[in-house]
Design a protein around this motif. Structure first.
Motif, PDB file in Angstrom:
ATOM      1  N   ASP A 237       0.837  -1.205   0.000  1.00 49.59           N
ATOM      2  CA  ASP A 237       0.000   0.000   0.000  1.00 49.59           C
ATOM      3  C   ASP A 237       0.870   1.253   0.000  1.00 49.59           C
ATOM      4  O   ASP A 237       1.168   1.786   1.071  1.00 49.59           O
ATOM      5  CB  ASP A 237      -0.915  -0.020   1.220  1.00 49.59           C
ATOM      6  CG  ASP A 237      -1.919   1.113   1.236  1.00 49.59           C
ATOM      7  OD1 ASP A 237      -2.054   1.814   0.218  1.00 49.59           O
ATOM      8  OD2 ASP A 237      -2.567   1.303   2.275  1.00 49.59           O
ATOM      9  N   ASN A 238       1.295   1.784  -1.156  1.00 53.61           N
ATOM     10  CA  ASN A 238       0.874   1.262  -2.428  1.00 53.61           C
ATOM     11  C   ASN A 238       2.070   1.135  -3.361  1.00 53.61           C
ATOM     12  O   ASN A 238       2.015   1.554  -4.508  1.00 53.61           O
ATOM     13  CB  ASN A 238      -0.210   2.164  -3.014  1.00 53.61           C
ATOM     14  CG  ASN A 238      -0.866   1.608  -4.253  1.00 53.61           C
ATOM     15  OD1 ASN A 238      -0.863   0.415  -4.489  1.00 53.61           O
ATOM     16  ND2 ASN A 238      -1.386   2.490  -5.062  1.00 53.61           N
ATOM     17  N   TYR A 300      -2.442  -4.635  -4.208  1.00 53.37           N
ATOM     18  CA  TYR A 300      -2.893  -5.865  -4.871  1.00 53.37           C
ATOM     19  C   TYR A 300      -1.761  -6.892  -5.013  1.00 53.37           C
ATOM     20  O   TYR A 300      -1.861  -7.816  -5.830  1.00 53.37           O
ATOM     21  CB  TYR A 300      -3.471  -5.532  -6.251  1.00 53.37           C
ATOM     22  CG  TYR A 300      -2.460  -4.963  -7.218  1.00 53.37           C
ATOM     23  CD1 TYR A 300      -1.903  -5.749  -8.226  1.00 53.37           C
ATOM     24  CD2 TYR A 300      -2.024  -3.648  -7.115  1.00 53.37           C
ATOM     25  CE1 TYR A 300      -0.956  -5.236  -9.097  1.00 53.37           C
ATOM     26  CE2 TYR A 300      -1.087  -3.133  -7.974  1.00 53.37           C
ATOM     27  CZ  TYR A 300      -0.554  -3.932  -8.960  1.00 53.37           C
ATOM     28  OH  TYR A 300       0.399  -3.430  -9.816  1.00 53.37           O
ATOM     29  N   TYR A 358      -7.906  -4.330  -6.125  1.00 56.06           N
ATOM     30  CA  TYR A 358      -7.496  -4.511  -4.725  1.00 56.06           C
ATOM     31  C   TYR A 358      -7.469  -6.001  -4.398  1.00 56.06           C
ATOM     32  O   TYR A 358      -8.426  -6.733  -4.687  1.00 56.06           O
ATOM     33  CB  TYR A 358      -8.517  -3.788  -3.847  1.00 56.06           C
ATOM     34  CG  TYR A 358      -8.310  -3.794  -2.359  1.00 56.06           C
ATOM     35  CD1 TYR A 358      -7.128  -3.371  -1.785  1.00 56.06           C
ATOM     36  CD2 TYR A 358      -9.354  -4.180  -1.511  1.00 56.06           C
ATOM     37  CE1 TYR A 358      -6.967  -3.347  -0.403  1.00 56.06           C
ATOM     38  CE2 TYR A 358      -9.205  -4.154  -0.126  1.00 56.06           C
ATOM     39  CZ  TYR A 358      -8.019  -3.743   0.419  1.00 56.06           C
ATOM     40  OH  TYR A 358      -7.867  -3.713   1.787  1.00 56.06           O
TER      41      TYR A 358
END
Length: 429
Positions: A237-238, A300, A358
């Motif tokens: 993140d991120n 992700y 995500y």
């Protein structure tokens, strides 16, 4: 299928999350991350620039929390929420009172005046409720993220539009299990001391432009954010999103395209998409008239987990990328409710379809969410490469298509809710 490189992604992750590390909005470290994105783009000899914007930076030198259990004061870890003040280095104390989501049903919150309030829930998603809480004048808030029943405080923030309009008291994030322990042991009082708080600063959005030809006036956006929460190196993140945007540029820059592809790394996302909102406010007419979609990458890269796509679009938008994703063995859950907690949302507020990409690993989201251990051990360059390959292949097809196979607006049924969220949480246009 265009193929992203796990090795390139890993090298970029090393720079972003290990060499630079914690990247609080408005700091030199955030600027260093933005500069890395710019350097990678310029190495491809494509058009790239940054757009600075004013914001408030969280600058904290010391933060202390002590709780009185029995006859003794005990120290506990904490993290000051962004967009809330410190205590000027002085101790602030109060009797402990717990506040749950159902307590907002009370007609009067006056019992909170001067108290140290244990607040269950990491967000207050109602301007009216927040105003009532501030009118009650608690001494300070101890926020408990109820999604994760852990023993480590997470970092977070209050919504800037709320605090600017209504005000704020010192607000500290505390560990769920610590708060449980205080109540179970009959803790009576808490006191906190914070040196520092919020200071005027500048953040930046980094824009990479891959110009189109005969349909250059149509823009396909993709994005991520390069800032982190306090104390977190933000590999997932991120960092995962930032390296994904860089890799998209590498994969797409030399491809033929009719439409313009605009890749953006936003600053200050962790304060509620301040950078994305600043970009859309500045370029509102362009986004509304030339924008065709926004694809946002955020968190992700988890080794173990499953993909969720938060979609605000007509069904034909999801249908446009499904075959490309399935060809890459990328499968996902879709969530069509309005979720304002990522950088796609301001673009949706401007009227174009958007998606938030995500990957979760527990029902709360990600167990290392906003923690110091969101480091390189938490992310898989192979997972990131698989997803970026599918996204790049879809964008490549959309950039070259004679006509886009999706409706470039959001559904009528969602527009009122989007406008309500935009006005309430972001302060509107």
């Amino acid at each position: 299928m265009l193929q992203a490189s796990p090795d390139r992604l890993s090298r970029d992750l090393d720079i972003i999350a290990r060499d630079i590390g914690v990247r609080l909005a408005g700091t030199a470290a955030e600027r260093a991350a933005a500069d890395h994105v710019l350097a990678c783009a310029r190495a491809l000899e494509v058009s790239a620039w940054d757009e600075p914007f004013a914001m408030q930076a969280r600058v904290v030198a010391e933060e202390q929390l002590e709780v009185r259990i029995g006859d003794a004061w005990q120290a506990f870890p904490c993290s000051l929420f962004s967009s809330t003040p410190g205590t000027g280095g002085e101790w602030r104390s109060g009797e402990i009172v717990a506040l749950t989501p159902t307590d907002y049903q009370r007609e009067d919150l006056g019992h909170l005046r001067g108290k140290a309030v244990i607040h269950l829930g990491c967000h207050i998603e109602s301007r009216a409720s927040y105003a009532r809480l501030m009118r009650a004048a608690p001494a300070f808030l101890l926020m408990v993220d109820t999604r994760y029943a852990g023993d480590t405080p997470r970092a977070d923030g209050m919504f800037p539009a709320y605090t600017a309009a209504i005000g704020a008291v010192p607000t500290l994030n505390v560990a769920h299990q610590d708060a449980w322990h205080w109540v179970a042991q009959g803790a009576t009082h808490a006191r906190c001391r914070v040196v520092g708080g919020m200071e005027p600063a500048t953040s930046q959005n980094v824009v990479i432009e891959l110009a189109g030809t005969d349909r250059a006036d149509e823009i396909l956006y993709a994005s991520a954010h390069h800032d982190t929460q306090a104390g977190s190196p933000g590999a997932d993140d991120n960092g995962s999103g930032v390296v994904g945007v860089i890799e998209l540029a590498r994969l797409l820059h030399a491809r033929p395209r009719r439409r313009t592809v605009r890749l953006i790394s936003f600053g200050a996302e962790e304060q509620l998409s301040v950078g994305s909102a600043a970009y859309v406010r500045t370029h509102r007419d362009e986004v509304a008239t030339r924008g065709r979609c926004m694809y946002n990458l955020d968190s992700y890269g988890s080794h173990l987990g499953w993909l969720q796509l938060y979609l605000n679009a007509h069904p034909d938008f999801e249908a446009s990328f499904r075959p490309y994703f399935h060809a890459a063995e990328v499968y996902y859950q879709t969530v069509t409710s309005v979720v304002p907690y990522a950088d796609h949302f301001p673009f949706i507020a401007a009227g174009i379809p958007g998606v938030f990409h995500y990957r979760v690993n527990c029902d709360g989201g990600r167990f290392f969410h906003h923690r110091p251990d969101d480091d390189l051990t938490r992310v898989s360059p192979t997972v990131i490469a698989r997803d970026v390959s599918a996204i790049a292949t879809w964008i490549d097809a959309m950039a070259q298509a004679d006509a886009l196979p999706f409706t470039p607006t959001i559904p009528e049924a969602q527009r009122d809710e989007v406008a309500t969220c935009w006005d309430d949480l972001f302060g509107g246009w």
